[in-house]
Write a protein that holds these residues in place. Structure first.
Motif, PDB file in Angstrom:
ATOM      1  N   VAL A  41       0.849  -1.192   0.000  1.00 51.07           N
ATOM      2  CA  VAL A  41       0.000   0.000   0.000  1.00 51.07           C
ATOM      3  C   VAL A  41       0.885   1.244   0.000  1.00 51.07           C
ATOM      4  O   VAL A  41       0.588   2.232  -0.695  1.00 51.07           O
ATOM      5  CB  VAL A  41      -0.966  -0.009   1.210  1.00 51.07           C
ATOM      6  CG1 VAL A  41      -1.704   1.318   1.337  1.00 51.07           C
ATOM      7  CG2 VAL A  41      -1.961  -1.163   1.082  1.00 51.07           C
ATOM      8  N   GLU A  42       1.983   1.198   0.729  1.00 53.40           N
ATOM      9  CA  GLU A  42       2.895   2.352   0.750  1.00 53.40           C
ATOM     10  C   GLU A  42       3.509   2.590  -0.629  1.00 53.40           C
ATOM     11  O   GLU A  42       3.687   3.740  -1.047  1.00 53.40           O
ATOM     12  CB  GLU A  42       3.985   2.172   1.807  1.00 53.40           C
ATOM     13  CG  GLU A  42       4.841   3.406   2.008  1.00 53.40           C
ATOM     14  CD  GLU A  42       4.063   4.708   2.251  1.00 53.40           C
ATOM     15  OE1 GLU A  42       4.447   5.747   1.655  1.00 53.40           O
ATOM     16  OE2 GLU A  42       3.077   4.714   3.017  1.00 53.40           O
ATOM     17  N   ASN A  43       3.840   1.540  -1.356  1.00 52.23           N
ATOM     18  CA  ASN A  43       4.339   1.673  -2.724  1.00 52.23           C
ATOM     19  C   ASN A  43       3.288   2.366  -3.595  1.00 52.23           C
ATOM     20  O   ASN A  43       3.608   3.292  -4.356  1.00 52.23           O
ATOM     21  CB  ASN A  43       4.684   0.279  -3.269  1.00 52.23           C
ATOM     22  CG  ASN A  43       5.140   0.267  -4.715  1.00 52.23           C
ATOM     23  OD1 ASN A  43       4.788  -0.663  -5.440  1.00 52.23           O
ATOM     24  ND2 ASN A  43       5.920   1.227  -5.159  1.00 52.23           N
ATOM     25  N   SER A  44       2.033   1.966  -3.467  1.00 52.25           N
ATOM     26  CA  SER A  44       0.952   2.616  -4.220  1.00 52.25           C
ATOM     27  C   SER A  44       0.807   4.075  -3.808  1.00 52.25           C
ATOM     28  O   SER A  44       0.619   4.956  -4.662  1.00 52.25           O
ATOM     29  CB  SER A  44      -0.372   1.876  -4.007  1.00 52.25           C
ATOM     30  OG  SER A  44      -0.319   0.589  -4.597  1.00 52.25           O
ATOM     31  N   ARG A  45       0.925   4.352  -2.514  1.00 52.05           N
ATOM     32  CA  ARG A  45       0.829   5.737  -2.032  1.00 52.05           C
ATOM     33  C   ARG A  45       1.943   6.601  -2.640  1.00 52.05           C
ATOM     34  O   ARG A  45       1.732   7.738  -3.050  1.00 52.05           O
ATOM     35  CB  ARG A  45       0.898   5.773  -0.497  1.00 52.05           C
ATOM     36  CG  ARG A  45       0.535   7.128   0.091  1.00 52.05           C
ATOM     37  CD  ARG A  45       0.501   7.188   1.624  1.00 52.05           C
ATOM     38  NE  ARG A  45       0.333   5.950   2.361  1.00 52.05           N
ATOM     39  CZ  ARG A  45      -0.820   5.302   2.563  1.00 52.05           C
ATOM     40  NH1 ARG A  45      -1.936   5.767   2.043  1.00 52.05           N
ATOM     41  NH2 ARG A  45      -0.866   4.191   3.278  1.00 52.05           N
ATOM     42  N   GLU A  46       3.138   6.035  -2.751  1.00 56.44           N
ATOM     43  CA  GLU A  46       4.257   6.763  -3.347  1.00 56.44           C
ATOM     44  C   GLU A  46       4.013   7.025  -4.836  1.00 56.44           C
ATOM     45  O   GLU A  46       4.337   8.114  -5.336  1.00 56.44           O
ATOM     46  CB  GLU A  46       5.564   5.992  -3.141  1.00 56.44           C
ATOM     47  CG  GLU A  46       6.788   6.742  -3.593  1.00 56.44           C
ATOM     48  CD  GLU A  46       7.018   8.071  -2.882  1.00 56.44           C
ATOM     49  OE1 GLU A  46       7.677   8.943  -3.489  1.00 56.44           O
ATOM     50  OE2 GLU A  46       6.548   8.274  -1.741  1.00 56.44           O
ATOM     51  N   ILE A  47       3.428   6.073  -5.538  1.00 59.29           N
ATOM     52  CA  ILE A  47       3.071   6.271  -6.953  1.00 59.29           C
ATOM     53  C   ILE A  47       2.044   7.396  -7.070  1.00 59.29           C
ATOM     54  O   ILE A  47       2.126   8.244  -7.968  1.00 59.29           O
ATOM     55  CB  ILE A  47       2.534   4.958  -7.577  1.00 59.29           C
ATOM     56  CG1 ILE A  47       3.607   3.875  -7.577  1.00 59.29           C
ATOM     57  CG2 ILE A  47       1.963   5.206  -8.968  1.00 59.29           C
ATOM     58  CD1 ILE A  47       4.807   4.145  -8.453  1.00 59.29           C
ATOM     59  N   ILE A  48       1.086   7.435  -6.162  1.00 58.50           N
ATOM     60  CA  ILE A  48       0.092   8.520  -6.157  1.00 58.50           C
ATOM     61  C   ILE A  48       0.781   9.864  -5.933  1.00 58.50           C
ATOM     62  O   ILE A  48       0.467  10.853  -6.610  1.00 58.50           O
ATOM     63  CB  ILE A  48      -1.008   8.263  -5.093  1.00 58.50           C
ATOM     64  CG1 ILE A  48      -1.871   7.068  -5.517  1.00 58.50           C
ATOM     65  CG2 ILE A  48      -1.858   9.517  -4.868  1.00 58.50           C
ATOM     66  CD1 ILE A  48      -2.799   6.547  -4.432  1.00 58.50           C
ATOM     67  N   ARG A  49       1.726   9.917  -4.998  1.00 55.55           N
ATOM     68  CA  ARG A  49       2.432  11.170  -4.690  1.00 55.55           C
ATOM     69  C   ARG A  49       3.313  11.653  -5.840  1.00 55.55           C
ATOM     70  O   ARG A  49       3.560  12.853  -5.959  1.00 55.55           O
ATOM     71  CB  ARG A  49       3.343  10.977  -3.479  1.00 55.55           C
ATOM     72  CG  ARG A  49       2.661  10.942  -2.169  1.00 55.55           C
ATOM     73  CD  ARG A  49       3.723  10.935  -1.044  1.00 55.55           C
ATOM     74  NE  ARG A  49       3.131  10.471   0.173  1.00 55.55           N
ATOM     75  CZ  ARG A  49       3.528   9.396   0.862  1.00 55.55           C
ATOM     76  NH1 ARG A  49       4.546   8.674   0.450  1.00 55.55           N
ATOM     77  NH2 ARG A  49       2.908   9.052   1.959  1.00 55.55           N
ATOM     78  N   THR A  50       3.819  10.737  -6.635  1.00 55.19           N
ATOM     79  CA  THR A  50       4.810  11.098  -7.665  1.00 55.19           C
ATOM     80  C   THR A  50       4.202  10.986  -9.064  1.00 55.19           C
ATOM     81  O   THR A  50       3.771  11.981  -9.635  1.00 55.19           O
ATOM     82  CB  THR A  50       6.065  10.224  -7.521  1.00 55.19           C
ATOM     83  OG1 THR A  50       5.707   8.839  -7.612  1.00 55.19           O
ATOM     84  CG2 THR A  50       6.764  10.487  -6.202  1.00 55.19           C
TER      85      THR A  50
END
Length: 178
Positions: A41-50
């Motif tokens: 989920v954190e990897n997905s959150r980082e994709i959302i942020r970037t």
């Protein structure tokens, strides 16, 4: 925000990370489009942020669920995707979670992005491409009225492997004729 008959296309929010991970972690979704499955989920959150913080990048949200199940967007010629694009041209990219394959959501989203690109952003041409073997993506492209332009061989995907990429285009004039 863009609204279609069955969809809301809206910006991604960090709170969408769990929903994104649910679909983007599927090994049948990302690799065929050239990107690795999400690992957390954190990897997905980082994709959302970037990546998904880019202008004109939208969560694909069916109105009946209210949950993001994929993504689509307009990628501008100043990005690094491919050199054939000129100024006043863009590319449409998309993906959708496997449970939603074959329901027509992505063609519906792409048609909305074509309208946005040509009518609101006054683009001259919009490109769309797929890697060899991604027959579902090819079907979307053809269903939406793009015409084949050319094929690039030995394209290095974001995964680092070499692929064949087929590129299609639609001009403003062609869009106006539909």
């Amino acid at each position: 925000m863009i609204e279609t008959e069955r969809l809301i296309l809206r910006p991604w929010h960090e709170t969408d990370a769990a929903a994104m991970f649910r679909y983007a972690s599927d090994p049948d979704v990302g690799p065929i489009a050239g990107w690795p499955p999400h690992t957390s989920v954190e990897n997905s959150r980082e994709i959302i942020r970037t990546v998904f913080a880019a202008p004109e990048t939208y969560a694909v949200v069916p109105k009946d669920t209210g949950e993001p199940v994929g993504s689509c967007g307009i990628i501008f010629s100043d990005s690094l995707h491919f050199a054939e694009m000129k100024s006043r041209e863009a590319e449409i990219g998309y993906w959708i979670g496997k449970p939603y394959w074959g329901q027509g959501f992505i063609p519906e989203a792409v048609m909305a992005l074509l309208a946005r690109g040509f009518n609101d952003m006054h683009l001259d041409a919009i490109w769309c491409g797929y890697y060899d073997g991604n027959t579902k993506s090819k079907r979307v492209i053809e269903k939406c009225g793009f015409r084949f332009h050319h094929t690039n061989h030995d394209v290095v995907s974001p995964l680092g492997d070499e692929r064949i990429e087929h590129l299609y285009v639609m001009t403003k004039e062609e869009y106006d004729e539909t």
